[in-house]
Design a protein around this motif. Structure first.
Motif, PDB file in Angstrom:
ATOM      1  N   GLU A  57       8.505  -9.395  -6.270  1.00  8.31           N
ATOM      2  CA  GLU A  57       7.322  -8.869  -6.607  1.00  8.31           C
ATOM      3  C   GLU A  57       6.986  -7.873  -5.291  1.00  8.31           C
ATOM      4  N   GLN A  58       8.223  -7.228  -4.859  1.00  7.53           N
ATOM      5  CA  GLN A  58       8.007  -6.149  -3.755  1.00  7.53           C
ATOM      6  C   GLN A  58       7.079  -5.335  -3.874  1.00  7.53           C
ATOM      7  N   LYS A  59       6.892  -4.456  -5.152  1.00  8.12           N
ATOM      8  CA  LYS A  59       5.708  -3.363  -5.138  1.00  8.12           C
ATOM      9  C   LYS A  59       4.364  -4.092  -5.283  1.00  8.12           C
ATOM     10  N   ASN A  60       4.266  -5.265  -5.864  1.00  9.52           N
ATOM     11  CA  ASN A  60       2.968  -5.935  -5.832  1.00  9.52           C
ATOM     12  C   ASN A  60       2.524  -6.451  -4.659  1.00  9.52           C
ATOM     13  N   LEU A  61       3.580  -6.851  -3.754  1.00  6.14           N
ATOM     14  CA  LEU A  61       3.248  -7.491  -2.422  1.00  6.14           C
ATOM     15  C   LEU A  61       2.553  -6.260  -1.484  1.00  6.14           C
ATOM     16  N   GLU A  62       3.398  -5.188  -1.631  1.00  5.71           N
ATOM     17  CA  GLU A  62       3.144  -3.777  -0.789  1.00  5.71           C
ATOM     18  C   GLU A  62       1.691  -3.481  -1.164  1.00  5.71           C
ATOM     19  N   GLU A  63       1.180  -3.626  -2.484  1.00  6.79           N
ATOM     20  CA  GLU A  63      -0.217  -2.890  -2.845  1.00  6.79           C
ATOM     21  C   GLU A  63      -1.211  -4.183  -2.518  1.00  6.79           C
ATOM     22  N   ASN A  64      -0.850  -5.434  -2.918  1.00  2.31           N
ATOM     23  CA  ASN A  64      -1.949  -6.176  -3.002  1.00  2.31           C
ATOM     24  C   ASN A  64      -2.247  -7.099  -1.812  1.00  2.31           C
ATOM     25  N   LEU A  65      -1.009  -7.604  -1.004  1.00  2.00           N
ATOM     26  CA  LEU A  65      -1.346  -8.483  -0.124  1.00  2.00           C
ATOM     27  C   LEU A  65      -2.198  -8.085   0.792  1.00  2.00           C
ATOM     28  N   PRO A  66      -2.371  -6.789   1.313  1.00  2.00           N
ATOM     29  CA  PRO A  66      -3.091  -6.540   2.391  1.00  2.00           C
ATOM     30  C   PRO A  66      -4.656  -6.716   1.949  1.00  2.00           C
ATOM     31  N   LEU A  67      -5.001  -6.786   0.554  1.00  2.00           N
ATOM     32  CA  LEU A  67      -6.202  -6.947   0.323  1.00  2.00           C
ATOM     33  C   LEU A  67      -6.728  -8.295   0.330  1.00  2.00           C
ATOM     34  N   VAL A  68      -5.642  -9.325   0.346  1.00  2.00           N
ATOM     35  CA  VAL A  68      -5.950 -10.755   0.534  1.00  2.00           C
ATOM     36  C   VAL A  68      -6.028 -10.875   1.922  1.00  2.00           C
ATOM     37  N   LEU A  69      -4.997 -10.284   2.753  1.00  2.00           N
ATOM     38  CA  LEU A  69      -4.907 -10.328   4.240  1.00  2.00           C
ATOM     39  C   LEU A  69      -6.166  -9.868   5.019  1.00  2.00           C
ATOM     40  N   GLU A  70      -6.905  -8.991   4.356  1.00  2.00           N
ATOM     41  CA  GLU A  70      -7.963  -8.355   5.077  1.00  2.00           C
ATOM     42  C   GLU A  70      -9.345  -8.821   4.597  1.00  2.00           C
ATOM     43  N   GLN A  71      -9.365 -10.032   4.120  1.00  2.00           N
ATOM     44  CA  GLN A  71     -10.509 -10.454   3.470  1.00  2.00           C
ATOM     45  C   GLN A  71     -11.494 -10.648   4.796  1.00  2.00           C
ATOM     46  N   ASP A  72     -12.870 -10.544   4.311  1.00  2.00           N
ATOM     47  CA  ASP A  72     -13.739 -10.777   5.414  1.00  2.00           C
ATOM     48  C   ASP A  72     -14.358 -12.315   5.558  1.00  2.00           C
ATOM     49  N   TYR A  73     -13.351 -12.863   6.240  1.00  2.00           N
ATOM     50  CA  TYR A  73     -13.323 -14.249   6.490  1.00  2.00           C
ATOM     51  C   TYR A  73     -12.737 -14.754   7.648  1.00  2.00           C
ATOM     52  N   LYS A  74     -13.469 -15.471   8.609  1.00  2.00           N
ATOM     53  CA  LYS A  74     -12.951 -15.775   9.804  1.00  2.00           C
ATOM     54  C   LYS A  74     -11.757 -17.082   9.790  1.00  2.00           C
ATOM     55  N   ASN A  75     -11.733 -17.989   9.050  1.00  2.00           N
ATOM     56  CA  ASN A  75     -10.886 -18.944   9.362  1.00  2.00           C
ATOM     57  C   ASN A  75     -10.120 -19.142   7.782  1.00  2.00           C
ATOM     58  N   PHE A  76      -9.100 -18.442   8.060  1.00  2.00           N
ATOM     59  CA  PHE A  76      -8.320 -18.722   6.630  1.00  2.00           C
ATOM     60  C   PHE A  76      -6.859 -18.220   7.163  1.00  2.00           C
ATOM     61  N   GLU A  77      -5.877 -18.658   6.246  1.00  2.00           N
ATOM     62  CA  GLU A  77      -4.437 -18.304   6.404  1.00  2.00           C
ATOM     63  C   GLU A  77      -3.772 -18.029   5.203  1.00  2.00           C
ATOM     64  N   VAL A  78      -2.930 -17.137   4.900  1.00  2.00           N
ATOM     65  CA  VAL A  78      -2.326 -16.609   3.897  1.00  2.00           C
ATOM     66  C   VAL A  78      -0.803 -17.115   3.873  1.00  2.00           C
ATOM     67  N   VAL A  79      -0.381 -18.011   2.882  1.00  2.00           N
ATOM     68  CA  VAL A  79       0.881 -18.757   2.634  1.00  2.00           C
ATOM     69  C   VAL A  79       1.644 -18.009   1.314  1.00  2.00           C
ATOM     70  N   VAL A  80       2.746 -17.290   1.809  1.00  2.00           N
ATOM     71  CA  VAL A  80       3.415 -16.435   0.615  1.00  2.00           C
ATOM     72  C   VAL A  80       4.786 -17.187   0.684  1.00  2.00           C
ATOM     73  N   VAL A  81       5.042 -17.800  -0.717  1.00  2.00           N
ATOM     74  CA  VAL A  81       6.295 -18.250  -0.904  1.00  2.00           C
ATOM     75  C   VAL A  81       7.135 -17.332  -1.673  1.00  2.00           C
ATOM     76  N   ASN A  82       8.274 -16.736  -0.849  1.00  2.00           N
ATOM     77  CA  ASN A  82       9.193 -15.876  -1.348  1.00  2.00           C
ATOM     78  C   ASN A  82      10.164 -16.471  -2.322  1.00  2.00           C
ATOM     79  N   ASP A  83      10.121 -16.562  -3.608  1.00  2.00           N
ATOM     80  CA  ASP A  83      10.644 -17.534  -4.682  1.00  2.00           C
ATOM     81  C   ASP A  83      11.890 -17.037  -5.079  1.00  2.00           C
ATOM     82  N   CYS A  84      13.165 -17.197  -4.331  1.00  2.00           N
ATOM     83  CA  CYS A  84      14.376 -16.673  -4.729  1.00  2.00           C
ATOM     84  C   CYS A  84      14.367 -15.077  -5.167  1.00  2.00           C
TER      85      CYS A  84
END
Length: 235
Positions: A57-84
């Motif tokens: 999911e290289q292309k989708n991670l480049e485009e969409n992952l920052p939208l998750v990482l930059e959520q307006d929330y103080k207490n969260f983590e993002v776990v990405v499983v790079n599945d093979c």
């Protein structure tokens, strides 16, 4: 004989129509009348682990992952499983990990003899997560707003253990996309309506949240809540 067959088909059609009408009038209307509150920053924010399983999911991670990482929330983590993944997903994740300290990466390597499905990747993501409240989405989905995590976590208030959401597909050209969007809409209409009626029966892996305790096998003792107005869109 043909006349009897005609009447049998007609009665069957009428019965199916009555059953469908029952669901529309008594079940689906519950979703139509559901009112969601406007977003206001929560006073108490539960710690949340967002889990994303991604394979090639290289292309989708480049485009969409920052939208998750930059959520307006103080207490969260993002776990990405790079599945093979066989593409350059690992390079994208390494670059984002250097930029976002709350990103955690789990790498799974392909085994020559033993194959696994997504459930295995989800399990490893849960084991790597630090928090009790787990929120799931896919690499090809993007949050509807910067308040996605916050709007979901507040539904856990009162001891609830499962939160259901809706993830429509993005509108594109072609009959196939139209059919996929209709099927996704109709599926969401059914499981969200039944959940609001107090008879939940399913959810989908996108825009779904539940507690670690529930995953570990602790019996559900609280009602399920839905939040149909805050979505993730799948591309």
């Amino acid at each position: 004989m043909i006349e009897y067959l005609f009447y049998a088909v007609f009665i069957l059609f009428q019965s199916a129509f009555i059953v469908q009408l029952y669901f529309i009038l008594l079940k689906h209307t519950r979703l139509r009348s559901y009112q969601e509150e406007e977003w206001q920053e929560s006073a108490d924010q539960l710690p949340v682990s967002v889990i994303i399983c991604a394979r090639n999911e290289q292309k989708n991670l480049e485009e969409n992952l920052p939208l998750v990482l930059e959520q307006d929330y103080k207490n969260f983590e993002v776990v990405v499983v790079n599945d093979c993944s066989s593409d350059d997903s690992h390079l994208v994740l390494q670059r984002y990990a250097a930029q976002y300290p709350h990103l955690k990466i789990v790498n799974i390597s392909e085994h020559a003899r033993f194959k696994h499905g997504k459930k295995f990747a989800v399990t490893l993501g849960i084991k790597a997560a630090s928090h009790e409240y787990l929120l799931f989405t896919d690499a090809d989905c993007r949050p509807a707003s910067q308040h996605w995590v916050d709007l979901i976590q507040r539904k856990f208030q009162g001891g609830r253990e499962i939160v259901l959401g809706y993830s429509p597909y993005a509108r594109k050209g072609g009959i196939l996309n139209a059919l996929i969007r209709f099927e996704t809409f109709f599926t969401g209409l059914n499981y969200l309506s039944f959940s609001l009626a107090g008879r939940p029966y399913m959810g989908v892996g996108r825009n779904l949240a539940y507690t670690r305790s529930l995953f570990s096998g602790i019996r559900v003792s609280h009602p399920i809540f839905t939040f149909p107005q805050e979505t993730t869109t799948c591309l």
